[in-house]
Each structure stands twice: as structure tokens, then as C-alpha cells.
Design a protein around this motif. Structure first.
Motif, PDB file in Angstrom:
ATOM      1  N   GLY A 267      60.317 -26.903 -17.181  1.00 51.87           N
ATOM      2  CA  GLY A 267      60.715 -28.287 -17.389  1.00 51.87           C
ATOM      3  C   GLY A 267      61.572 -28.873 -16.296  1.00 51.87           C
ATOM      4  N   LEU A 268      61.532 -28.271 -15.113  1.00 50.24           N
ATOM      5  CA  LEU A 268      62.377 -28.720 -14.002  1.00 50.24           C
ATOM      6  C   LEU A 268      62.010 -30.122 -13.536  1.00 50.24           C
ATOM      7  CD1 LEU A 268      64.464 -28.033 -11.679  1.00 50.24           C
ATOM      8  CD2 LEU A 268      62.457 -27.349 -10.346  1.00 50.24           C
ATOM      9  N   VAL A 269      63.011 -30.988 -13.416  1.00 46.19           N
ATOM     10  CA  VAL A 269      62.877 -32.260 -12.710  1.00 46.19           C
ATOM     11  C   VAL A 269      64.099 -32.439 -11.830  1.00 46.19           C
ATOM     12  CG1 VAL A 269      62.725 -34.775 -12.868  1.00 46.19           C
ATOM     13  CG2 VAL A 269      61.500 -33.362 -14.517  1.00 46.19           C
ATOM     14  N   LEU A 270      63.862 -32.682 -10.538  1.00 48.56           N
ATOM     15  CA  LEU A 270      64.923 -32.939  -9.577  1.00 48.56           C
ATOM     16  C   LEU A 270      64.800 -34.370  -9.076  1.00 48.56           C
ATOM     17  CD1 LEU A 270      64.542 -29.684  -7.450  1.00 48.56           C
ATOM     18  CD2 LEU A 270      66.357 -30.133  -9.110  1.00 48.56           C
ATOM     19  N   HIS A 271      65.955 -34.985  -8.836  1.00 51.30           N
ATOM     20  CA  HIS A 271      65.985 -36.344  -8.290  1.00 51.30           C
ATOM     21  C   HIS A 271      66.871 -36.337  -7.055  1.00 51.30           C
ATOM     22  CE1 HIS A 271      67.628 -40.630  -8.326  1.00 51.30           C
ATOM     23  NE2 HIS A 271      66.335 -40.746  -8.062  1.00 51.30           N
ATOM     24  N   GLY A 272      66.395 -36.945  -5.977  1.00 52.38           N
ATOM     25  CA  GLY A 272      67.207 -36.932  -4.760  1.00 52.38           C
ATOM     26  C   GLY A 272      66.697 -37.902  -3.722  1.00 52.38           C
ATOM     27  N   ASN A 273      67.301 -37.819  -2.540  1.00 49.27           N
ATOM     28  CA  ASN A 273      66.940 -38.704  -1.436  1.00 49.27           C
ATOM     29  C   ASN A 273      66.205 -37.974  -0.322  1.00 49.27           C
ATOM     30  OD1 ASN A 273      68.917 -37.199  -0.202  1.00 49.27           O
ATOM     31  ND2 ASN A 273      70.418 -38.855  -0.053  1.00 49.27           N
ATOM     32  N   GLY A 274      65.802 -36.741  -0.588  1.00 46.10           N
ATOM     33  CA  GLY A 274      65.109 -35.938   0.402  1.00 46.10           C
ATOM     34  C   GLY A 274      65.960 -34.825   0.968  1.00 46.10           C
ATOM     35  N   SER A 275      67.292 -34.989   0.908  1.00 50.25           N
ATOM     36  CA  SER A 275      68.181 -33.951   1.431  1.00 50.25           C
ATOM     37  C   SER A 275      69.206 -33.483   0.398  1.00 50.25           C
ATOM     38  CB  SER A 275      68.910 -34.456   2.686  1.00 50.25           C
ATOM     39  OG  SER A 275      69.647 -35.628   2.410  1.00 50.25           O
ATOM     40  N   THR A 276      69.603 -34.349  -0.517  1.00 51.55           N
ATOM     41  CA  THR A 276      70.488 -33.957  -1.611  1.00 51.55           C
ATOM     42  C   THR A 276      69.756 -34.158  -2.926  1.00 51.55           C
ATOM     43  OG1 THR A 276      71.486 -36.166  -1.744  1.00 51.55           O
ATOM     44  CG2 THR A 276      72.562 -34.544  -0.313  1.00 51.55           C
ATOM     45  N   TRP A 277      69.960 -33.197  -3.858  1.00 52.25           N
ATOM     46  CA  TRP A 277      69.186 -33.186  -5.080  1.00 52.25           C
ATOM     47  C   TRP A 277      70.054 -32.922  -6.290  1.00 52.25           C
ATOM     48  CZ3 TRP A 277      64.034 -34.341  -4.821  1.00 52.25           C
ATOM     49  CH2 TRP A 277      63.479 -34.337  -3.533  1.00 52.25           C
ATOM     50  N   GLN A 278      69.680 -33.514  -7.427  1.00 49.35           N
ATOM     51  CA  GLN A 278      70.361 -33.287  -8.690  1.00 49.35           C
ATOM     52  C   GLN A 278      69.328 -32.962  -9.759  1.00 49.35           C
ATOM     53  OE1 GLN A 278      72.521 -36.937  -9.382  1.00 49.35           O
ATOM     54  NE2 GLN A 278      74.351 -36.170  -8.375  1.00 49.35           N
ATOM     55  N   ASN A 279      69.696 -32.022 -10.644  1.00 48.68           N
ATOM     56  CA  ASN A 279      68.842 -31.714 -11.785  1.00 48.68           C
ATOM     57  C   ASN A 279      68.923 -32.836 -12.808  1.00 48.68           C
ATOM     58  OD1 ASN A 279      69.493 -28.928 -10.568  1.00 48.68           O
ATOM     59  ND2 ASN A 279      67.883 -28.468 -12.044  1.00 48.68           N
ATOM     60  N   MET A 280      67.778 -33.167 -13.392  1.00 44.69           N
ATOM     61  CA  MET A 280      67.720 -34.152 -14.467  1.00 44.69           C
ATOM     62  C   MET A 280      67.404 -33.442 -15.775  1.00 44.69           C
ATOM     63  SD  MET A 280      65.595 -37.253 -12.607  1.00 44.69           S
ATOM     64  CE  MET A 280      66.303 -38.556 -13.632  1.00 44.69           C
ATOM     65  N   SER A 281      67.994 -33.910 -16.842  1.00 41.53           N
ATOM     66  CA  SER A 281      67.749 -33.331 -18.158  1.00 41.53           C
ATOM     67  C   SER A 281      66.398 -33.782 -18.682  1.00 41.53           C
ATOM     68  CB  SER A 281      68.846 -33.762 -19.128  1.00 41.53           C
ATOM     69  OG  SER A 281      68.589 -33.275 -20.432  1.00 41.53           O
ATOM     70  N   THR A 282      65.607 -32.805 -19.204  1.00 41.99           N
ATOM     71  CA  THR A 282      64.306 -33.132 -19.782  1.00 41.99           C
ATOM     72  C   THR A 282      64.176 -32.483 -21.150  1.00 41.99           C
ATOM     73  OG1 THR A 282      63.156 -31.209 -18.836  1.00 41.99           O
ATOM     74  CG2 THR A 282      63.267 -33.216 -17.484  1.00 41.99           C
ATOM     75  N   PRO A 283      63.325 -33.045 -22.020  1.00 39.87           N
ATOM     76  CA  PRO A 283      63.173 -32.506 -23.373  1.00 39.87           C
ATOM     77  C   PRO A 283      62.101 -31.431 -23.486  1.00 39.87           C
ATOM     78  CG  PRO A 283      62.035 -34.584 -23.224  1.00 39.87           C
ATOM     79  CD  PRO A 283      62.662 -34.352 -21.879  1.00 39.87           C
ATOM     80  N   THR A 284      61.860 -30.665 -22.416  1.00 40.86           N
ATOM     81  CA  THR A 284      60.859 -29.612 -22.476  1.00 40.86           C
ATOM     82  C   THR A 284      61.249 -28.469 -21.559  1.00 40.86           C
ATOM     83  OG1 THR A 284      58.489 -29.105 -22.245  1.00 40.86           O
ATOM     84  CG2 THR A 284      59.457 -30.560 -20.602  1.00 40.86           C
ATOM     85  N   ASN A 285      60.757 -27.269 -21.884  1.00 46.40           N
ATOM     86  CA  ASN A 285      60.903 -26.135 -20.971  1.00 46.40           C
ATOM     87  C   ASN A 285      59.538 -25.660 -20.475  1.00 46.40           C
ATOM     88  OD1 ASN A 285      59.866 -24.925 -23.243  1.00 46.40           O
ATOM     89  ND2 ASN A 285      61.581 -23.531 -23.583  1.00 46.40           N
ATOM     90  N   ARG A 286      58.507 -26.475 -20.692  1.00 40.19           N
ATOM     91  CA  ARG A 286      57.178 -26.136 -20.210  1.00 40.19           C
ATOM     92  C   ARG A 286      57.050 -26.497 -18.724  1.00 40.19           C
ATOM     93  NH1 ARG A 286      54.185 -28.823 -25.455  1.00 40.19           N
ATOM     94  NH2 ARG A 286      54.659 -27.127 -26.923  1.00 40.19           N
ATOM     95  N   THR A 287      56.175 -25.781 -18.053  1.00 41.09           N
ATOM     96  CA  THR A 287      55.974 -26.045 -16.628  1.00 41.09           C
ATOM     97  C   THR A 287      55.350 -27.420 -16.439  1.00 41.09           C
ATOM     98  OG1 THR A 287      55.747 -23.715 -16.048  1.00 41.09           O
ATOM     99  CG2 THR A 287      54.734 -25.316 -14.561  1.00 41.09           C
ATOM    100  N   LEU A 288      55.931 -28.196 -15.534  1.00 39.62           N
ATOM    101  CA  LEU A 288      55.412 -29.507 -15.171  1.00 39.62           C
ATOM    102  C   LEU A 288      54.610 -29.360 -13.882  1.00 39.62           C
ATOM    103  CD1 LEU A 288      58.626 -31.576 -15.939  1.00 39.62           C
ATOM    104  CD2 LEU A 288      56.584 -31.329 -17.382  1.00 39.62           C
ATOM    105  N   ARG A 289      53.413 -29.941 -13.852  1.00 39.88           N
ATOM    106  CA  ARG A 289      52.464 -29.718 -12.760  1.00 39.88           C
ATOM    107  C   ARG A 289      52.306 -30.904 -11.818  1.00 39.88           C
ATOM    108  NH1 ARG A 289      51.489 -24.211 -12.885  1.00 39.88           N
ATOM    109  NH2 ARG A 289      51.349 -23.538 -15.063  1.00 39.88           N
ATOM    110  N   ALA A 290      52.705 -32.104 -12.243  1.00 42.39           N
ATOM    111  CA  ALA A 290      52.479 -33.281 -11.407  1.00 42.39           C
ATOM    112  C   ALA A 290      53.466 -34.371 -11.786  1.00 42.39           C
ATOM    113  CB  ALA A 290      51.051 -33.790 -11.566  1.00 42.39           C
ATOM    114  N   VAL A 291      53.724 -35.272 -10.832  1.00 40.46           N
ATOM    115  CA  VAL A 291      54.642 -36.389 -11.069  1.00 40.46           C
ATOM    116  C   VAL A 291      54.153 -37.591 -10.268  1.00 40.46           C
ATOM    117  CG1 VAL A 291      56.187 -35.569  -9.216  1.00 40.46           C
ATOM    118  CG2 VAL A 291      57.069 -37.129 -10.981  1.00 40.46           C
ATOM    119  N   TRP A 292      54.269 -38.777 -10.868  1.00 44.11           N
ATOM    120  CA  TRP A 292      53.854 -40.018 -10.218  1.00 44.11           C
ATOM    121  C   TRP A 292      54.471 -41.182 -10.984  1.00 44.11           C
ATOM    122  CZ3 TRP A 292      51.358 -44.393 -11.942  1.00 44.11           C
ATOM    123  CH2 TRP A 292      50.919 -45.280 -10.957  1.00 44.11           C
TER     124      TRP A 292
END
Length: 336
Positions: A234-259
Motif C-alpha cells: 500500500g505504499l504511496v510516496l509524494h514528493g518533488n523528485g528529490s524529497t519524499w514523504q509517505n502518505m497514509s493509505t487505507p490498504t496494505n495491498r500492492t499498488l501497481r499503477a498511478v495516474w
């Protein structure tokens, strides 16, 4: 004229009901093509309403024009893992054409245009996981980028055969590509590492170590340069390309794509039918009505988003077909 005004009023009301100017999301509905329940749909490129290209197992690209499904059999039976393309005008005419690139197992690199399929020089014999190109194709910078088990590859000539390897690290499996310019591209990998490539030929790559060791499977960035990376557990990271922060998500399943379409409308999809949507404040689960693994997401607008996955699964969140029908009727009334 009275008839035209009346139609325009109905047309405007119909467009508003599609959610184009609203944050309310329509329910996901299955729009899978018949006869592909045994296929795995691995990637999607959707450049405009009513036009989508889906990469599949057995070397097939599935095209949908809003009403009809067509199979484009490539010169290989290898499983294709990703597809990306560019819309262009043909010889100065108004007729839009597409350049398609597809990658897959055993280093498959394929190109498709109005002349049909062409093999590309195979720069590797190992699996390629993704293919991506910048919206701005002006030089300098590569036209197309591919990533996989053997490194990062670029093709500097759109529509031509000019692939070469620009980066590799022994044992690193690169997954997911995105960038904000032809000279600034990110790739994901295992161990929570994001790789940043820069330069006219993307010849310089440096790692960024995020907080964790999950696999990073996909990356997307909006027009402001804000990046979203997704991965295992359930990993989601948000950043500007060089610094990153973890975002809270309601799942622990593997995420395969984002858009997404903006910083307040981002989708992440993954295993067992998982669809998440970020509304600018929080990630929320959406009902997909499937338990199939979902492997790719893309769209032409907030009200025309397509998700594909295992067992020939294709989902759409809007009324793109109705919208296309209304647009055609309007063109007829205007004499176009």
C-alpha cells in the motif's frame, strides 16, 4: 437555429452530468472486450476521449475507439508489459495518427504507426517493465524511455529505431517511469529506491532512498512537478523528485499503477481489485466490483478514466461513450 439552441442546452446539461466540472465520481463499470478473459491487460495509454490502447499478453495491443474493440497483433507472442504513444498530424493534414511503442518480456521493443508494426533493435534480452515518453518532444532529450531488469534505455528519434542503454546497476529491476521534461525522468526499483535521471541523453542517474524498503512499481507527476510513487504494501510516496514523504493509505495491498488529472484527483490501482483515489486531502478506497489484480490506469479526463488488469479486466468511471455520441450529433447539426 431554434433546434440548434435547444440541442446545445440539452448537450450542456448532459456534459455537466458526466462530472467533467464536478468532483463527484461515477461508479466504476466493466467495459471489457469479449473473448479476452484469459488475457492479462498490463498497460494502457489513453490520449483522448474514445481512444485507448491496451498492452496485453501474447504480443497483442487492444485498441478501443469508443465503440469498437480491435486487436493489433504484433510480430511477437511475448507478453507485453507497457504501451505509450504520441498523437501527430500526418503530412500536414488534419487526420490524426499515432506512434505507439510497446515493451515486454525477453527485451521486446516494438513500434507501431500507420505503416504497421516494426521490430526495434533489441538493446536487451531481459524483461522490460515500462515505457514512457515526455509530452514535450522538442529536442534535446530522448523521445522514448524504457526500463526493466537490465537497466534504462532511451530512443532519441521519435518514430525511428535508435534504442541504446544509458544506465544499469547489477541486480536492480527498474519499474515505472515518469518525468517533467525530456531531461528529467524518475524510475522506481526495489528497496524503496527512486532513481533520478538527467541530461540530454539521460546519462546521469542518482538514487534517492525513501523511508522504507518496499518495491516502487509506478510513478506519475502532475503539471506542477509534484510526484506520486506507489508500490508494495500500500505504499504511496509524494514528493518533488528529490524529497519524499509517505502518505497514509487505507490498504496494505500492492499498488501497481498511478495516474491523475490534478493534485486533487489521483488514482492508484493494485492487487485484488484495489482502486484508491486521492482528493487532495486523503486517499480513499473506491468500489471496483472486481477482485482481479489491476495493473494500469490512464484517462483523458477526470470523467474518462480507464483501469485494466488480469483476466481481461477493463473498467471505466464515466460516460465517455455517451459523451462521444453527443459530440458527433453536435458536429452534424453544425454542418461539420
Amino acid at each position: 437555429m431554434i433546434l440548434l439552441r435547444a440541442f446545445l442546452a440539452v448537450f450542456s446539461a448532459a456534459v455537466m452530468s458526466c462530472g467533467i466540472t464536478s468532483n463527484t465520481q461515477a461508479a466504476w463499470k466493466a467495459v471489457s472486450p469479449p473473448g479476452y478473459s484469459g488475457s492479462t491487460f498490463t498497460g494502457i495509454w489513453q490520449p483522448q476521449p474514445g481512444l485507448r490502447f491496451i498492452s496485453s499478453s501474447n504480443g497483442v495491443i487492444i485498441q478501443n475507439n469508443g465503440t469498437k474493440w480491435t486487436a493489433l497483433q504484433s510480430p511477437t507472442n511475448q507478453n507485453l508489459t507497457g504501451v505509450w504513444g504520441q498523437v501527430y498530424q500526418n503530412n500536414g493534414t488534419s487526420a490524426a495518427k499515432v506512434n505507439l511503442y510497446a515493451v515486454g518480456s525477453q527485451g521486446a521493443m516494438l513500434h507501431y504507426n500507420a505503416s504497421g508494426w516494426q521490430w526495434q533493435n533489441n538493446a536487451t534480452v531481459l524483461k522490460l517493465n515500462s515505457v514512457w515518453g515526455p509530452a514535450n518532444q522538442s529536442p534535446p532529450g530522448p523521445a522514448v524511455v524504457a526500463a526493466g531488469q537490465d537497466g534504462i534505455f532511451v530512443n532519441n528519434l521519435m518514430g525511428q529505431n535508435n534504442w541504446h542503454q544509458v544506465f544499469d546497476i547489477n541486480g536492480v529491476n527498474f519499474q515505472g517511469l515518469s518525468g517533467n521534461s525530456p531531461q528529467n525522468v524518475l524510475a522506481g526499483s526495489g528497496g524503496g529506491i527512486l532513481w533520478s535521471g538527467s541530461g540530454n541523453q539521460l546519462g546521469s542517474w542518482v538514487p534517492f532512498f525513501t523511508n522504507g524498503n518496499q518495491d516502487i512499481t509506478a510513478i506519475w507527476n502532475d503539471d506542477t512537478g509534484a510526484y506520486y510513487a506507489v508500490g508494495s504494501s500500500g505504499l504511496v510516496l509524494h514528493g518533488n523528485g528529490s524529497t519524499w514523504q509517505n502518505m497514509s493509505t487505507p490498504t496494505n495491498r500492492t499498488l501497481r499503477a498511478v495516474w491523475g488529472t490534478s493534485a486533487s484527483n489521483v488514482y492508484a490501482v493494485g492487487d485484488q481489485g484495489t482502486i484508491l483515489r486521492f482528493n487532495g486531502t486523503a486517499w480513499n478506497l473506491e468500489t471496483s466490483n472486481t477482485t482481479q489484480d489491476l495493473l494500469a490506469v490512464c484517462g483523458s479526463s477526470a470523467s474518462d478514466v480507464t483501469v485494466v488488469g488480469a483476466s481481461g479486466t477493463v473498467l471505466n468511471n464515466g460516460n465517455a461513450l455517451n459523451h462521444a455520441t453527443l459530440s458527433a450529433a453536435l458536429a452534424i447539426l453544425l454542418g461539420q
